[in-house]
Design a protein around this motif. Structure first.
Motif, PDB file in Angstrom:
ATOM      1  N   LEU A 193      42.159 -60.366 -67.553  1.00  0.00           N
ATOM      2  CA  LEU A 193      43.108 -60.578 -66.456  1.00  0.00           C
ATOM      3  C   LEU A 193      44.212 -59.515 -66.460  1.00  0.00           C
ATOM      4  CD1 LEU A 193      43.377 -64.467 -66.618  1.00  0.00           C
ATOM      5  CD2 LEU A 193      42.190 -63.105 -64.887  1.00  0.00           C
ATOM      6  N   LEU A 194      44.658 -59.124 -67.644  1.00  0.00           N
ATOM      7  CA  LEU A 194      45.682 -58.077 -67.719  1.00  0.00           C
ATOM      8  C   LEU A 194      45.169 -56.754 -67.166  1.00  0.00           C
ATOM      9  CD1 LEU A 194      47.340 -58.823 -71.176  1.00  0.00           C
ATOM     10  CD2 LEU A 194      48.371 -59.063 -68.916  1.00  0.00           C
ATOM     11  N   VAL A 195      43.897 -56.459 -67.409  1.00  0.00           N
ATOM     12  CA  VAL A 195      43.306 -55.235 -66.852  1.00  0.00           C
ATOM     13  C   VAL A 195      43.331 -55.305 -65.327  1.00  0.00           C
ATOM     14  CG1 VAL A 195      41.151 -53.938 -66.605  1.00  0.00           C
ATOM     15  CG2 VAL A 195      41.895 -54.690 -68.863  1.00  0.00           C
ATOM     16  N   LYS A 196      43.006 -56.470 -64.782  1.00  0.00           N
ATOM     17  CA  LYS A 196      43.030 -56.613 -63.321  1.00  0.00           C
ATOM     18  C   LYS A 196      44.448 -56.471 -62.772  1.00  0.00           C
ATOM     19  CE  LYS A 196      38.775 -58.903 -62.376  1.00  0.00           C
ATOM     20  NZ  LYS A 196      38.129 -59.662 -61.335  1.00  0.00           N
ATOM     21  N   LEU A 197      45.423 -56.992 -63.488  1.00  0.00           N
ATOM     22  CA  LEU A 197      46.816 -56.840 -63.059  1.00  0.00           C
ATOM     23  C   LEU A 197      47.256 -55.381 -63.172  1.00  0.00           C
ATOM     24  CD1 LEU A 197      48.374 -60.065 -64.625  1.00  0.00           C
ATOM     25  CD2 LEU A 197      47.887 -59.625 -62.209  1.00  0.00           C
ATOM     26  N   LEU A 198      46.754 -54.683 -64.170  1.00  0.00           N
ATOM     27  CA  LEU A 198      47.029 -53.252 -64.305  1.00  0.00           C
ATOM     28  C   LEU A 198      46.498 -52.495 -63.093  1.00  0.00           C
ATOM     29  CD1 LEU A 198      47.976 -50.807 -66.020  1.00  0.00           C
ATOM     30  CD2 LEU A 198      45.686 -50.800 -67.026  1.00  0.00           C
ATOM     31  N   ARG A 199      45.356 -52.922 -62.572  1.00  0.00           N
ATOM     32  CA  ARG A 199      44.782 -52.277 -61.386  1.00  0.00           C
ATOM     33  C   ARG A 199      45.750 -52.366 -60.211  1.00  0.00           C
ATOM     34  NH1 ARG A 199      42.510 -50.259 -64.690  1.00  0.00           N
ATOM     35  NH2 ARG A 199      40.417 -50.599 -65.416  1.00  0.00           N
ATOM     36  N   LEU A 200      46.478 -53.460 -60.096  1.00  0.00           N
ATOM     37  CA  LEU A 200      47.467 -53.592 -59.021  1.00  0.00           C
ATOM     38  C   LEU A 200      48.561 -52.535 -59.167  1.00  0.00           C
ATOM     39  CD1 LEU A 200      47.830 -57.481 -58.801  1.00  0.00           C
ATOM     40  CD2 LEU A 200      46.721 -55.954 -57.145  1.00  0.00           C
ATOM     41  N   SER A 201      49.001 -52.325 -60.386  1.00  0.00           N
ATOM     42  CA  SER A 201      50.014 -51.302 -60.634  1.00  0.00           C
ATOM     43  C   SER A 201      49.473 -49.909 -60.300  1.00  0.00           C
ATOM     44  CB  SER A 201      50.441 -51.372 -62.103  1.00  0.00           C
ATOM     45  OG  SER A 201      51.429 -50.428 -62.374  1.00  0.00           O
ATOM     46  N   GLN A 202      48.212 -49.663 -60.625  1.00  0.00           N
ATOM     47  CA  GLN A 202      47.599 -48.373 -60.315  1.00  0.00           C
ATOM     48  C   GLN A 202      47.478 -48.168 -58.802  1.00  0.00           C
ATOM     49  OE1 GLN A 202      44.155 -49.048 -62.882  1.00  0.00           O
ATOM     50  NE2 GLN A 202      44.727 -47.222 -64.050  1.00  0.00           N
ATOM     51  N   ILE A 203      47.102 -49.214 -58.088  1.00  0.00           N
ATOM     52  CA  ILE A 203      46.985 -49.107 -56.626  1.00  0.00           C
ATOM     53  C   ILE A 203      48.346 -48.790 -56.015  1.00  0.00           C
ATOM     54  CG2 ILE A 203      46.508 -50.387 -54.498  1.00  0.00           C
ATOM     55  CD1 ILE A 203      44.402 -51.981 -56.223  1.00  0.00           C
ATOM     56  N   ALA A 204      49.382 -49.466 -56.504  1.00  0.00           N
ATOM     57  CA  ALA A 204      50.729 -49.224 -55.980  1.00  0.00           C
ATOM     58  C   ALA A 204      51.195 -47.803 -56.316  1.00  0.00           C
ATOM     59  CB  ALA A 204      51.701 -50.251 -56.546  1.00  0.00           C
ATOM     60  N   SER A 205      50.772 -47.300 -57.461  1.00  0.00           N
ATOM     61  CA  SER A 205      51.153 -45.950 -57.863  1.00  0.00           C
ATOM     62  C   SER A 205      50.368 -44.901 -57.086  1.00  0.00           C
ATOM     63  CB  SER A 205      50.909 -45.768 -59.361  1.00  0.00           C
ATOM     64  OG  SER A 205      51.258 -44.476 -59.769  1.00  0.00           O
ATOM     65  N   ASN A 206      49.047 -45.052 -57.083  1.00  0.00           N
ATOM     66  CA  ASN A 206      48.177 -44.074 -56.433  1.00  0.00           C
ATOM     67  C   ASN A 206      46.757 -44.649 -56.384  1.00  0.00           C
ATOM     68  OD1 ASN A 206      46.624 -41.925 -55.660  1.00  0.00           O
ATOM     69  ND2 ASN A 206      47.403 -40.517 -57.198  1.00  0.00           N
ATOM     70  N   PRO A 207      46.282 -45.079 -55.227  1.00  0.00           N
ATOM     71  CA  PRO A 207      44.967 -45.729 -55.140  1.00  0.00           C
ATOM     72  C   PRO A 207      43.805 -44.889 -55.672  1.00  0.00           C
ATOM     73  CG  PRO A 207      46.170 -46.037 -53.096  1.00  0.00           C
ATOM     74  CD  PRO A 207      46.960 -45.066 -53.934  1.00  0.00           C
ATOM     75  N   SER A 208      43.956 -43.578 -55.697  1.00  0.00           N
ATOM     76  CA  SER A 208      42.863 -42.741 -56.208  1.00  0.00           C
ATOM     77  C   SER A 208      42.672 -42.915 -57.717  1.00  0.00           C
ATOM     78  CB  SER A 208      43.081 -41.267 -55.866  1.00  0.00           C
ATOM     79  OG  SER A 208      44.170 -40.742 -56.581  1.00  0.00           O
ATOM     80  N   LEU A 209      43.601 -43.594 -58.383  1.00  0.00           N
ATOM     81  CA  LEU A 209      43.425 -43.881 -59.804  1.00  0.00           C
ATOM     82  C   LEU A 209      42.277 -44.852 -60.043  1.00  0.00           C
ATOM     83  CD1 LEU A 209      47.143 -44.223 -60.948  1.00  0.00           C
ATOM     84  CD2 LEU A 209      45.607 -42.303 -61.355  1.00  0.00           C
ATOM     85  N   ILE A 210      42.017 -45.718 -59.068  1.00  0.00           N
ATOM     86  CA  ILE A 210      40.902 -46.660 -59.228  1.00  0.00           C
ATOM     87  C   ILE A 210      39.739 -46.352 -58.297  1.00  0.00           C
ATOM     88  CG2 ILE A 210      42.381 -48.517 -60.080  1.00  0.00           C
ATOM     89  CD1 ILE A 210      41.889 -49.862 -57.310  1.00  0.00           C
ATOM     90  N   ASP A 211      39.974 -45.541 -57.283  1.00  0.00           N
ATOM     91  CA  ASP A 211      38.920 -45.148 -56.346  1.00  0.00           C
ATOM     92  C   ASP A 211      39.021 -43.646 -56.114  1.00  0.00           C
ATOM     93  OD1 ASP A 211      37.096 -44.744 -54.323  1.00  0.00           O
ATOM     94  OD2 ASP A 211      38.051 -46.100 -52.891  1.00  0.00           O
TER      95      ASP A 211
END
Length: 198
Positions: free
Chosen positions: A92-110
């Protein structure tokens, strides 16, 4: 003597564990005659650190990605028992980290994402404003290594930006520091807090 391993970035170094000292007073006297200790505050003339908070509204495309991941995490958590939440907390923490990455820069996850990024647009404006004073330099922190790399590439030509991450070898990190300190054209130092604490 006992050998212990200490994490140093992504590696571990082996050191001897300090178990005690004999003739401590003599050791202290010998060290004092051959060493000199100075604090950063005593030897560096640095301006005060300036902290500013900026509220940045996510762009529509970014907001849609964020909402989708957020709703997915919320739905997953709502359907779990307390024990399941506890046992899957790392996931779950990894999924919450993804939210932070999206807010920072969506290309971090895509990696294929090429839409707008609110924080990068705001950062462009901030840097243009700060660098209107030709004598200023900026240290920019990001918790995400891929973001550091992206930002360094983005600002390499305009500000001669250098990067500093734990993935870099010691020579590369040292070069980045020296370049930032000694080259007036190098105005932007981009680093992860973990790699450039000092």
């Amino acid at each position: 003597t006992e050998i212990i391993e200490i994490p140093q970035g992504r590696r571990k170094i082996k050191i001897e564990k300090f178990l005690g000292v004999r003739n401590g007073e003599e050791l202290r006297r010998r060290i004092e005659t051959t060493s000199l200790r100075r604090l950063k505050s005593e030897v560096l003339d640095l301006p005060p650190i300036v902290y500013k908070d900026y509220s940045v509204e996510l762009k529509n495309e970014q907001k849609t990605i964020y909402a989708k991941v957020r709703d997915n995490v919320r739905s997953e958590i709502e359907n779990m028992t307390d024990n399941e939440i506890f046992s899957r907390s790392g996931h779950l923490l990894v999924k919450l980290l993804r939210l932070s990455q999206i807010a920072s820069n969506p290309s971090l996850i895509d990696k294929k994402y090429d839409g707008p990024c609110s924080k990068l647009e705001e950062l462009d404006d901030i840097l243009d404003d700060v660098f209107s004073d030709e004598n200023k330099k900026v240290i920019l922190w990001s918790h995400f290594i891929d973001n550091v790399k992206l930002l360094q590439e983005k600002y390499a030509e305009k500000y001669s930006a250098v990067a500093h991450t734990g993935e870099m070898n010691l020579d590369g990190r040292t070069h980045s520091i020296k370049e930032f300190q000694d080259n007036p054209a190098c105005r932007l130092f981009i680093a992860t807090p973990q790699s450039a604490k000092e």
